[in-house]
Design a protein around this motif. Structure first.
Motif, mmCIF file in Angstrom:
data_model
loop_
_atom_site.group_PDB
_atom_site.id
_atom_site.type_symbol
_atom_site.label_atom_id
_atom_site.label_comp_id
_atom_site.label_asym_id
_atom_site.label_seq_id
_atom_site.Cartn_x
_atom_site.Cartn_y
_atom_site.Cartn_z
ATOM 1 N N VAL A 12 -5.436 -13.466 3.492
ATOM 2 C CA VAL A 12 -5.377 -14.222 4.747
ATOM 3 C C VAL A 12 -4.524 -13.478 5.766
ATOM 4 N N THR A 13 -3.390 -12.944 5.305
ATOM 5 C CA THR A 13 -2.525 -12.179 6.206
ATOM 6 C C THR A 13 -3.230 -10.938 6.736
ATOM 7 N N MET A 14 -3.984 -10.260 5.861
ATOM 8 C CA MET A 14 -4.721 -9.074 6.278
ATOM 9 C C MET A 14 -5.762 -9.417 7.351
ATOM 10 N N LEU A 15 -6.472 -10.515 7.165
ATOM 11 C CA LEU A 15 -7.481 -10.902 8.149
ATOM 12 C C LEU A 15 -6.846 -11.222 9.503
ATOM 13 N N LEU A 16 -5.721 -11.942 9.481
ATOM 14 C CA LEU A 16 -5.036 -12.253 10.740
ATOM 15 C C LEU A 16 -4.498 -10.988 11.398
ATOM 16 N N THR A 17 -4.007 -10.060 10.580
ATOM 17 C CA THR A 17 -3.505 -8.791 11.114
ATOM 18 C C THR A 17 -4.626 -7.998 11.771
ATOM 19 N N LEU A 18 -5.775 -7.914 11.094
ATOM 20 C CA LEU A 18 -6.911 -7.194 11.660
ATOM 21 C C LEU A 18 -7.403 -7.853 12.943
ATOM 22 N N LEU A 19 -7.350 -9.175 12.991
ATOM 23 C CA LEU A 19 -7.760 -9.882 14.207
ATOM 24 C C LEU A 19 -6.829 -9.532 15.371
ATOM 25 N N PHE A 312 -11.645 0.833 11.950
ATOM 26 C CA PHE A 312 -11.814 1.431 10.622
ATOM 27 C C PHE A 312 -10.485 1.990 10.116
ATOM 28 N N VAL A 313 -9.753 2.683 10.979
ATOM 29 C CA VAL A 313 -8.443 3.218 10.589
ATOM 30 C C VAL A 313 -7.470 2.082 10.293
ATOM 31 N N ALA A 314 -7.510 1.012 11.097
ATOM 32 C CA ALA A 314 -6.635 -0.142 10.852
ATOM 33 C C ALA A 314 -6.959 -0.798 9.520
ATOM 34 N N MET A 315 -8.249 -0.891 9.184
ATOM 35 C CA MET A 315 -8.645 -1.477 7.905
ATOM 36 C C MET A 315 -8.137 -0.629 6.741
ATOM 37 N N LEU A 316 -8.205 0.711 6.881
ATOM 38 C CA LEU A 316 -7.634 1.589 5.858
ATOM 39 C C LEU A 316 -6.149 1.306 5.666
ATOM 40 N N THR A 317 -5.461 1.059 6.775
ATOM 41 C CA THR A 317 -4.008 0.833 6.711
ATOM 42 C C THR A 317 -3.679 -0.445 5.949
ATOM 43 N N VAL A 318 -4.323 -1.563 6.288
ATOM 44 C CA VAL A 318 -3.960 -2.829 5.646
ATOM 45 C C VAL A 318 -4.396 -2.833 4.175
ATOM 46 N N ILE A 319 -5.526 -2.209 3.860
ATOM 47 C CA ILE A 319 -5.939 -2.114 2.459
ATOM 48 C C ILE A 319 -4.958 -1.239 1.692
ATOM 49 N N GLY A 320 -4.540 -0.132 2.307
ATOM 50 C CA GLY A 320 -3.561 0.742 1.664
ATOM 51 C C GLY A 320 -2.231 0.044 1.420
ATOM 52 N N MET A 321 -1.818 -0.807 2.367
ATOM 53 C CA MET A 321 -0.575 -1.555 2.186
ATOM 54 C C MET A 321 -0.666 -2.507 0.997
ATOM 55 N N LEU A 322 -1.819 -3.166 0.831
ATOM 56 C CA LEU A 322 -2.001 -4.058 -0.315
ATOM 57 C C LEU A 322 -1.960 -3.266 -1.616
ATOM 58 N N ILE A 323 -2.639 -2.125 -1.651
ATOM 59 C CA ILE A 323 -2.634 -1.294 -2.860
ATOM 60 C C ILE A 323 -1.223 -0.824 -3.178
ATOM 61 N N SER A 324 -0.458 -0.427 -2.162
ATOM 62 C CA SER A 324 0.901 0.058 -2.395
ATOM 63 C C SER A 324 1.804 -1.047 -2.935
#
Length: 342
Positions: A12-19, A312-324
Motif C-alpha cells: 500500500v505504501t509503495m502504491l501511494l509513493t508511486l502515485l 519505470f525508474v521509480a518503480m525499480l526504486t520502490v521494488i528495490g527498497m522492499l527487496i533490501s
C-alpha cells in the motif's frame, strides 16, 4: 502472519509513493512552456505546411494536450478516461510518443529489456569483483596489496566513465580491430531472439559492464574495507577468536555479514543510479538503452515517453527498497528482533 501484514502494508505504501511520484514527474515535465506538438505546430505554421499543421492540431486534441494540466495527469495515469476514451498507465496504456509517432511500448520495449540486462550485469560485476578485493584489503591492512588496491580504487573513482569508454573505443579498435559500439552485431538488430543473438549480446556486454561498474566497484571496495576493519576490532570478534574459531569461519560468519548491511540497504538505489549514471556511456558506446531515449524525450518535451521512463525508474526504486528491507531482516537478526520489540 506478521510477515504477510508487513508485505500488505508495504505494498500500500509503495502504491501511494508511486502515485505521488507520478504527480511530481508529470508536473515537472509540464513546467517548461508548451509541449512537443505545440512547438511542432509553431514550426509548421512558420513553414506554411497546412496538411501537417492540421494533423498536429488533430493529435493535440486527440491526446488531450489542450486540456488543463490536472486533467491531462488524471488521464495519463488512468484515473479518468482520456479524450476519445483512451486509457492510461493503470490500464496498461503507456501513452504515445509524438516524436517517434508510435506507442511508447513500441519505442522502449526492447530498450527496457536491454537496459535491465546491462545494469544487472554491471551490478553482478561490481559485487563479484569488489567483495573479494575488499576482504583481502581488510584482512591484510597496510600490506603492499592493500596500498595497491587503495591506489587503483582512487583511479577508479577519479576516472569519468564516458572518458574510459572513449579510451577503450579507440585503443581496442586500434590494437585489436575490435568495434565495441552497440550491444549486438548490426545483423541481429531486427531479428527475433535466438541463441546467436544472445551470444552476440553477451560478447558486447563485457566493455559496457566494466565501464559502467568501475566507479561503483572502487567505491564499494573502500566502503566494505572500512566496514570490515570496524567490525574486526569489536569485542565479539576477540571473544570468538579466543574460543578457537578459525579465522576464515570467523570472518565470514560475523564481520562479513555485518559489513554487508549498508550495501543491502542500497539495493533500491543501485539500478536507478546505474540507469541515470550510464546515459553518457550509452551515448558514447551507442547502447540501445533507455538513457539516450529519455534524454531526447526530455529535450523535445515528448511528455508521455519521458514520463513512462521516469516512472519505470521509480518503480525499480520502490521494488528495490522492499527487496533490501526483506534481505536485511533475513541477514541481520538484530533488525528482526528490533522490529518485534517495536
Amino acid at each position: 502472519m506478521a510477515l504477510l501484514r508487513y508485505l500488505l502494508r508495504r505494498l500500500v505504501t509503495m502504491l501511494l509513493t508511486l502515485l505521488a511520484i507520478s504527480a511530481l514527474v508529470f508536473f515537472i515535465i509540464k513546467l517548461p512552456p508548451g509541449d512537443y506538438l505545440t512547438n511542432q505546430i509553431a514550426e509548421l505554421a512558420a513553414e506554411g505546411d497546412q496538411s501537417s499543421l492540421e494533423k498536429a492540431q488533430f493529435l493535440r486534441h486527440q491526446f488531450g494536450l489542450d486540456l488543463p494540466v490536472w486533467e491531462q495527469y488524471l488521464a495519463w495515469i488512468g484515473l479518468m478516461p482520456g479524450p476519445n476514451g483512451w486509457s492510461g498507465l493503470l490500464q496498461g496504456n503507456w501513452g504515445w510518443s509524438f516524436e517517434y509517432n508510435q506507442p511508447v511500448n513500441a519505442v522502449v520495449g526492447q530498450a527496457l529489456l536491454l537496459t535491465l540486462v546491462v545494469n544487472l550485469a554491471a551490478v553482478i560485476f561490481v559485487h563479484i569483483v569488489a567483495i573479494p578485493i575488499a576482504i583481502y584489503s581488510a584482512v591484510r591492512q597496510y600490506s603492499i596489496g592493500d596500498y595497491l588496491v587503495t591506489f587503483i580504487g582512487y583511479i577508479g573513482l577519479a576516472t569519468p566513465s564516458f572518458l574510459l569508454a572513449l579510451v577503450l573505443l579507440y585503443y581496442l579498435n586500434r590494437w585489436f580491430g575490435i568495434s565495441i559500439g552497440g550491444l549486438m552485431d548490426p545483423a541481429y538488430a531486427d531479428q527475433a531472439w535466438s541463441m546467436e543473438k544472445m551470444h552476440s549480446i553477451a560478447a558486447h556486454l563485457i566493455v559496457p559492464t566494466v565501464v559502467i561498474g568501475l566507479a561503483s566497484t572502487a567505491a564499494m571496495i573502500r566502503r566494505m574495507r572500512a566496514n570490515l576493519l570496524d567490525e574486526l576490532q569489536k569485542q565479539y570478534v576477540v571473544t570468538a577468536r579466543a574460543k578457537g574459531l578459525s579465522e576464515g569461519r570467523l570472518l565470514l560468519k560475523y564481520p562479513f555479514r555485518m559489513s554487508l548491511n549498508p550495501f543491502i540497504a542500497d539495493i533500491g538505489n543501485i539500478l536507478p543510479h546505474l540507469v541515470s549514471g550510464s546515459v553518457l556511456v550509452s551515448l558514447v558506446l551507442n547502447l540501445p538503452t533507455v538513457g539516450p531515449i529519455l534524454l531526447q524525450a526530455l529535450r523535445v518535451q515528448d511528455q508521455y515517453l519521458a514520463g513512462f521512463i521516469l516512472m519505470f525508474v521509480a518503480m525499480l526504486t520502490v521494488i528495490g527498497m522492499l527487496i533490501s528491507d526483506l534481505a536485511l531482516a533475513a541477514l541481520d537478526p538484530r533488525i528482526r528482533f528490533a522490529g518485534r520489540a517495536a
